[in-house]
Write an enzyme that holds these catalytic residues in place. Structure first.
Site, PDB file in Angstrom:
ATOM      1  N   ASP A  25       8.165  51.554   3.396  1.00  0.00           N
ATOM      2  CA  ASP A  25       8.941  52.783   3.301  1.00  0.00           C
ATOM      3  C   ASP A  25      10.409  52.406   3.310  1.00  0.00           C
ATOM      4  O   ASP A  25      10.794  51.398   3.917  1.00  0.00           O
ATOM      5  CB  ASP A  25       8.610  53.741   4.449  1.00  0.00           C
ATOM      6  CG  ASP A  25       8.873  55.185   4.032  1.00  0.00           C
ATOM      7  OD1 ASP A  25       7.911  55.911   3.744  1.00  0.00           O
ATOM      8  OD2 ASP A  25      10.070  55.573   3.956  1.00  0.00           O
ATOM      9  N   PHE A  49      -6.585  63.529  -4.150  1.00  0.00           N
ATOM     10  CA  PHE A  49      -6.930  64.943  -3.981  1.00  0.00           C
ATOM     11  C   PHE A  49      -7.006  65.348  -2.509  1.00  0.00           C
ATOM     12  O   PHE A  49      -7.598  66.369  -2.182  1.00  0.00           O
ATOM     13  CB  PHE A  49      -8.271  65.234  -4.658  1.00  0.00           C
ATOM     14  CG  PHE A  49      -8.279  64.881  -6.120  1.00  0.00           C
ATOM     15  CD1 PHE A  49      -7.776  65.777  -7.058  1.00  0.00           C
ATOM     16  CD2 PHE A  49      -8.758  63.666  -6.564  1.00  0.00           C
ATOM     17  CE1 PHE A  49      -7.760  65.460  -8.408  1.00  0.00           C
ATOM     18  CE2 PHE A  49      -8.749  63.330  -7.913  1.00  0.00           C
ATOM     19  CZ  PHE A  49      -8.254  64.236  -8.838  1.00  0.00           C
ATOM     20  N   ASN A  63      -5.345  71.583  -8.799  1.00  0.00           N
ATOM     21  CA  ASN A  63      -4.518  72.412  -7.920  1.00  0.00           C
ATOM     22  C   ASN A  63      -4.254  73.788  -8.537  1.00  0.00           C
ATOM     23  O   ASN A  63      -4.201  74.790  -7.828  1.00  0.00           O
ATOM     24  CB  ASN A  63      -3.204  71.704  -7.589  1.00  0.00           C
ATOM     25  CG  ASN A  63      -3.369  70.754  -6.409  1.00  0.00           C
ATOM     26  OD1 ASN A  63      -4.439  70.688  -5.810  1.00  0.00           O
ATOM     27  ND2 ASN A  63      -2.331  70.026  -6.069  1.00  0.00           N
ATOM     28  N   CYS A  71       2.135  71.218  -1.749  1.00  0.00           N
ATOM     29  CA  CYS A  71       1.466  70.885  -3.014  1.00  0.00           C
ATOM     30  C   CYS A  71       1.256  72.072  -3.941  1.00  0.00           C
ATOM     31  O   CYS A  71       1.886  72.136  -4.995  1.00  0.00           O
ATOM     32  CB  CYS A  71       0.131  70.215  -2.732  1.00  0.00           C
ATOM     33  SG  CYS A  71       0.339  68.620  -1.939  1.00  0.00           S
ATOM     34  N   LYS A 110      -0.932  75.952   7.147  1.00  0.00           N
ATOM     35  CA  LYS A 110      -2.365  76.154   7.351  1.00  0.00           C
ATOM     36  C   LYS A 110      -2.733  75.504   8.679  1.00  0.00           C
ATOM     37  O   LYS A 110      -1.953  74.714   9.215  1.00  0.00           O
ATOM     38  CB  LYS A 110      -3.174  75.553   6.203  1.00  0.00           C
ATOM     39  CG  LYS A 110      -3.113  74.034   6.134  1.00  0.00           C
ATOM     40  CD  LYS A 110      -4.089  73.533   5.106  1.00  0.00           C
ATOM     41  CE  LYS A 110      -4.242  72.031   5.193  1.00  0.00           C
ATOM     42  NZ  LYS A 110      -5.155  71.507   4.191  1.00  0.00           N
TER      43      LYS A 110
HETATM   44  C1  UDX Z   1      -4.064  70.995  -1.604  1.00  0.00           C
HETATM   45  C2  UDX Z   1      -5.375  70.627  -2.330  1.00  0.00           C
HETATM   46  O1  UDX Z   1      -6.480  71.238  -1.668  1.00  0.00           O
HETATM   47  C3  UDX Z   1      -5.563  69.121  -2.359  1.00  0.00           C
HETATM   48  O2  UDX Z   1      -6.718  68.786  -3.085  1.00  0.00           O
HETATM   49  C4  UDX Z   1      -4.342  68.490  -2.994  1.00  0.00           C
HETATM   50  O3  UDX Z   1      -4.458  67.085  -2.965  1.00  0.00           O
HETATM   51  C5  UDX Z   1      -3.070  68.923  -2.279  1.00  0.00           C
HETATM   52  O4  UDX Z   1      -2.988  70.347  -2.233  1.00  0.00           O
HETATM   53  P1  UDX Z   1      -3.303  71.169   0.935  1.00  0.00           P
HETATM   54  O5  UDX Z   1      -1.946  71.500   0.445  1.00  0.00           O
HETATM   55  O6  UDX Z   1      -3.448  70.199   2.059  1.00  0.00           O
HETATM   56  O7  UDX Z   1      -4.206  70.584  -0.263  1.00  0.00           O
HETATM   57  O8  UDX Z   1      -3.943  72.547   1.403  1.00  0.00           O
HETATM   58  P2  UDX Z   1      -5.257  73.400   1.157  1.00  0.00           P
HETATM   59  O9  UDX Z   1      -6.205  73.173   2.247  1.00  0.00           O
HETATM   60  O10 UDX Z   1      -5.759  73.276  -0.215  1.00  0.00           O
HETATM   61  O11 UDX Z   1      -4.649  74.883   1.365  1.00  0.00           O
HETATM   62  C6  UDX Z   1      -3.536  75.317   0.578  1.00  0.00           C
HETATM   63  C7  UDX Z   1      -3.071  76.681   0.982  1.00  0.00           C
HETATM   64  O12 UDX Z   1      -3.981  77.672   0.530  1.00  0.00           O
HETATM   65  C8  UDX Z   1      -2.916  76.910   2.482  1.00  0.00           C
HETATM   66  O13 UDX Z   1      -1.692  77.603   2.713  1.00  0.00           O
HETATM   67  C9  UDX Z   1      -4.111  77.759   2.845  1.00  0.00           C
HETATM   68  O14 UDX Z   1      -3.842  78.578   3.954  1.00  0.00           O
HETATM   69  C10 UDX Z   1      -4.281  78.572   1.577  1.00  0.00           C
HETATM   70  N1  UDX Z   1      -5.652  79.071   1.349  1.00  0.00           N
HETATM   71  C11 UDX Z   1      -6.682  78.193   1.170  1.00  0.00           C
HETATM   72  C12 UDX Z   1      -5.889  80.431   1.258  1.00  0.00           C
HETATM   73  O15 UDX Z   1      -4.969  81.246   1.392  1.00  0.00           O
HETATM   74  N2  UDX Z   1      -7.160  80.866   1.013  1.00  0.00           N
HETATM   75  C13 UDX Z   1      -8.203  80.027   0.853  1.00  0.00           C
HETATM   76  O16 UDX Z   1      -9.321  80.498   0.628  1.00  0.00           O
HETATM   77  C14 UDX Z   1      -7.962  78.640   0.926  1.00  0.00           C
END
Ligand code: UDX
Length: 443
Positions: A30, A158, A217, A269, A332
């Site tokens: 890093d 992912f 995504n 993301c 989340k």
């Molecule tokens: C996401 C993708 O899932 C992952 O594959 C990619 O590599 C990076 O982006 P992440 O950002 O860690 O991962 O979060 P994720 O668990 O996917 O949730 C994303 C957002 O969607 C959160 O704010 C969550 O609260 C929201 N969400 C998720 C909903 O509002 N409803 C759902 O049913 C699922």
């Protein structure tokens, strides 16, 4: 194999520790000395379940570890060490634009190149606009003493925050974009333990590999916004979006995952990836193909405004002089990440409209304080809720899902709760004398 991991954020730190777990000798780099110092001391600078244990299990110098994992700030050391170099730097949204900021990825390739004087494979894992791998491969061959023997491959990641280790060691699939049989062989050998456990491997060209990530995504964001659009219709018609999504989920073609209506998606993301995808499609002359993502983004942002409106209603039509408790700051649960957090966005808007907002989150307090220093912060849900006119449940941590409505009811000013994640049981809360409201559910 001797591998290096460049950039030790969520992605890189997890990848480095997991590659050591697969049996490789790993050197992480890093550019921030404090990050390298923390990791070298066995401390993960973010909250990610299981990662610290894994890191300590492999960290050189740690008692009882395999010693297969080290960290450095030296490009020279990285160049001398690695047969395979993974680039895991971040690609944030460019300030004031939708497009993605490629400067960290580009600088990683540029700083690495002069140290590549023998055949190596440089594998990009960052989420990048389609076409980047092609361009970076040319640039690397021009700048590396090894020339074209410094080969590029693209291997998108992912992983979800909160499940990063699990997702890396047991991925749904591995996708590799390669230009030679040699690159494919190297990556097959590197990921052999995952392939042996039956992980599907998809071998593609560069642009397809890059697109798999952005398409995945975009699909997830679309699915979330679809159910949130249904929530808007439910609100207008008196229907219940939780029952609706539950019923849709029985259809195996639809499925219930990413179909939870609520405050919508945030994080580092999904929001920036769909925007970068639209920007890139525009550059390619394919913008029409992705105009629907603009709507996906708007539906998502409207949920935040709707939550502010609902809270205002519960405060009697205005926020001035009102106390609002916000439970949750992370984007989340099981994460301390507050990047584009819907919860903090709502908290900030309400505070700006004159309320006294107090926030509590089990893990994201430090990050929240840095981003929104003007909000008040409490050490527990009960403390945050003291005297509140309304309690907003905005990130569905387990600790909030199992909250006792009676105990919380004793400290609040008024028993009013807005469930932004549709996980609290309205019957239980109403039974305890609370006014319970949620997004997309009848009042
Ligand atoms: C996401 C993708 O899932 C992952 O594959 C990619 O590599 C990076 O982006 P992440 O950002 O860690 O991962 O979060 P994720 O668990 O996917 O949730 C994303 C957002 O969607 C959160 O704010 C969550 O609260 C929201 N969400 C998720 C909903 O509002 N409803 C759902 O049913 C699922």
């Amino acid at each position: 194999m001797r591998i290096t991991v460049i950039g030790t954020g969520y992605l890189g730190a997890t990848h480095a520790a997991c590659m050591a777990e697969l049996g490789h000798e790993v050197l992480g780099l890093d550019i921030l000395p404090e990050k390298v110092a923390a990791l070298s001391a066995g401390n993960v600078p973010m909250y990610e379940p299981g990662l610290e244990e894994l890191l300590r299990g492999h960290l050189a110098g740690m008692e009882g570890s395999t010693g297969r994992l080290r960290f450095t700030t030296s490009w020279e050391e990285v160049g001398a060490f690695g047969e395979v170099h993974f680039v895991c730097t971040n690609t944030p949204q460019r300030r004031g634009e939708f497009a993605c900021d490629m400067s960290y990825v580009e600088s990683a390739f540029d700083l690495l190149a002069p140290h590549l004087d023998r055949p190596v494979l440089v594998v990009g894992k960052s989420t990048v606009p389609v076409g980047s791998a092609d361009r970076l491969a040319l640039r690397l061959a021009e700048r590396a003493p090894a020339g074209e023997a410094a080969e590029v491959a693209w291997n998108p990641e992912f992983l979800r925050e909160g499940y990063a280790v699990e997702d890396t060691l047991h991925p749904d699939r591995l996708v590799i974009g390669v230009r030679s049989d040699h690159a494919e062989e190297v990556l097959r050998e590197l990921y052999a333990p995952l392939l042996e456990q039956g992980t599907p491997l998809v071998v593609t060209d560069f642009p397809t590999a890059e697109l798999v990530k952005t398409a995945a995504n975009s699909f997830l964001a679309t699915k979330i916004s679809f159910i949130n659009a249904m929530a808007e219709v439910c609100e207008a018609s008196g229907a219940d979006v939780v029952q609706l999504s539950g019923a849709l989920a029985y259809d195996a073609r639809i499925g219930g995952r990413y179909l939870n209506a609520g405050l919508g998606f945030g994080g580092g993301c999904l929001p920036k990836d769909i925007r970068a995808f639209m920007a890139r499609a525009g550059e390619l002359g394919a913008d029409q193909a992705l105009t629907f993502l603009r709507e996906v983004d708007s539906i998502n942002m409207r949920r935040r405004s709707r939550m502010v409106e609902l809270a205002r209603e519960q405060c009697g039509g205005g926020f001035l002089g009102r106390r609002v408790a916000v439970l949750g700051a992370a984007f989340k649960p099981d994460s301390d990440d507050v990047r584009d957090s819907p919860a903090l966005n709502v908290a900030g808007q309400i505070q700006l409209q004159g309320a006294q907002v107090t926030v509590y989150d089990p893990k994201a307090m430090d990050n929240a304080r840095k981003l929104f220093p003007s909000l008040s912060y409490a050490d527990s849900a009960l403390e945050a809720a003291e005297g509140a006119h309304v309690v907003l449940h905005l990130t569905e941590w387990q600790e909030f899902r199992t909250m006792d409505p009676e105990a919380l009811g004793r400290v609040v000013g008024e028993r009013r709760i807005l469930d932004g994640r549709n996980v609290l049981d309205p019957v239980v809360w109403r039974g305890a004398g609370w006014t319970y409201r949620a997004l997309g559910r009848p009042s």
